[in-house]
Write a protein that holds these residues in place. Structure first.
Motif, mmCIF file in Angstrom:
data_model
loop_
_atom_site.group_PDB
_atom_site.id
_atom_site.type_symbol
_atom_site.label_atom_id
_atom_site.label_comp_id
_atom_site.label_asym_id
_atom_site.label_seq_id
_atom_site.Cartn_x
_atom_site.Cartn_y
_atom_site.Cartn_z
ATOM 1 N N GLU A 6 16.670 -32.043 -13.963
ATOM 2 C CA GLU A 6 15.296 -31.257 -14.456
ATOM 3 C C GLU A 6 14.488 -32.656 -14.890
ATOM 4 O O GLU A 6 14.943 -33.285 -15.596
ATOM 5 N N ILE A 7 13.495 -32.927 -13.760
ATOM 6 C CA ILE A 7 12.638 -34.004 -14.329
ATOM 7 C C ILE A 7 11.353 -32.971 -14.789
ATOM 8 O O ILE A 7 10.854 -32.331 -14.153
ATOM 9 N N ARG A 8 10.917 -33.553 -16.144
ATOM 10 C CA ARG A 8 9.554 -32.546 -16.767
ATOM 11 C C ARG A 8 8.974 -33.551 -17.927
ATOM 12 O O ARG A 8 9.699 -34.438 -18.325
ATOM 13 N N ALA A 9 7.893 -33.130 -18.024
ATOM 14 C CA ALA A 9 7.185 -33.794 -19.426
ATOM 15 C C ALA A 9 7.963 -33.512 -20.466
ATOM 16 O O ALA A 9 8.548 -32.614 -20.732
ATOM 17 N N VAL A 10 8.020 -34.727 -21.155
ATOM 18 C CA VAL A 10 8.847 -34.731 -22.569
ATOM 19 C C VAL A 10 7.843 -34.218 -23.669
ATOM 20 O O VAL A 10 6.780 -34.550 -23.708
ATOM 21 N N GLY A 11 8.207 -32.790 -24.378
ATOM 22 C CA GLY A 11 7.380 -32.219 -25.114
ATOM 23 C C GLY A 11 7.158 -32.802 -26.447
ATOM 24 O O GLY A 11 7.965 -33.754 -26.888
ATOM 25 N N ALA A 12 6.024 -32.591 -27.100
ATOM 26 C CA ALA A 12 5.656 -33.233 -28.392
ATOM 27 C C ALA A 12 6.746 -32.798 -29.442
ATOM 28 O O ALA A 12 6.905 -33.661 -30.556
#
Length: 149
Positions: A6-12
């Motif tokens: 899965e490619i996605r934004a890395v969360g804070a």
């Protein structure tokens, strides 16, 4: 068995997972940064007012690759360009096509943001990465010059 990617934004809340990949990237390029520089970068990735972004490649739920990019103005177009600044995949995940998937995700994000170009730099002797780059982008033929202050 095929890995689930899965490619996605890395969360804070994922800094602990990002940090070893970021440090791996810096080590690869023999770079050292003061911790506060990484703190600023991390904060920028998660500030909606900043034009800097961080995507991750997750293999079976584990963060194993990162790409960090930013949008910037150009005198050559009314829209922005996208500079792919940092790309790194953990040694344990090499060969899964994550570098390509991360770059292609940047292409999608940049196009959606109205950018007319994605560009990046690599060292001349980064032969393994250049095998991929030569397949998915054009070599501009330009050399980089810099003056560090």
């Amino acid at each position: 068995m095929t890995a689930n990617v899965e490619i996605r934004a890395v969360g804070a809340d994922e800094r602990a997972a990002w940090e070893p990949l970021w440090q791996g990237y810096l080590t690869f390029y023999k770079a050292k940064l003061a911790p506060e520089v990484s703190d600023v970068a991390w904060a920028r990735f998660h500030d909606p007012a900043e034009p800097m972004f961080l995507l991750g490649a997750y293999v079976d739920g584990a963060l194993t690759g990162i790409v960090q990019f930013l949008y910037h103005r150009s005198t050559w177009t009314p829209g922005d360009y996208c500079y792919l600044q940092d790309l790194f995949v953990a040694d344990t995940a090499r060969g899964l096509g994550l570098g390509r998937k991360l770059i292609e995700a940047v292409y999608v994000a940049a196009k959606a943001a109205g950018c007319s170009r994605v560009h990046w730099l690599t060292q001349n002797d980064n032969a393994q990465a250049r095998l991929l780059y030569d397949r998915i982008a054009d070599d501009s033929g330009f050399m980089q010059y810099r003056k560090v202050f």
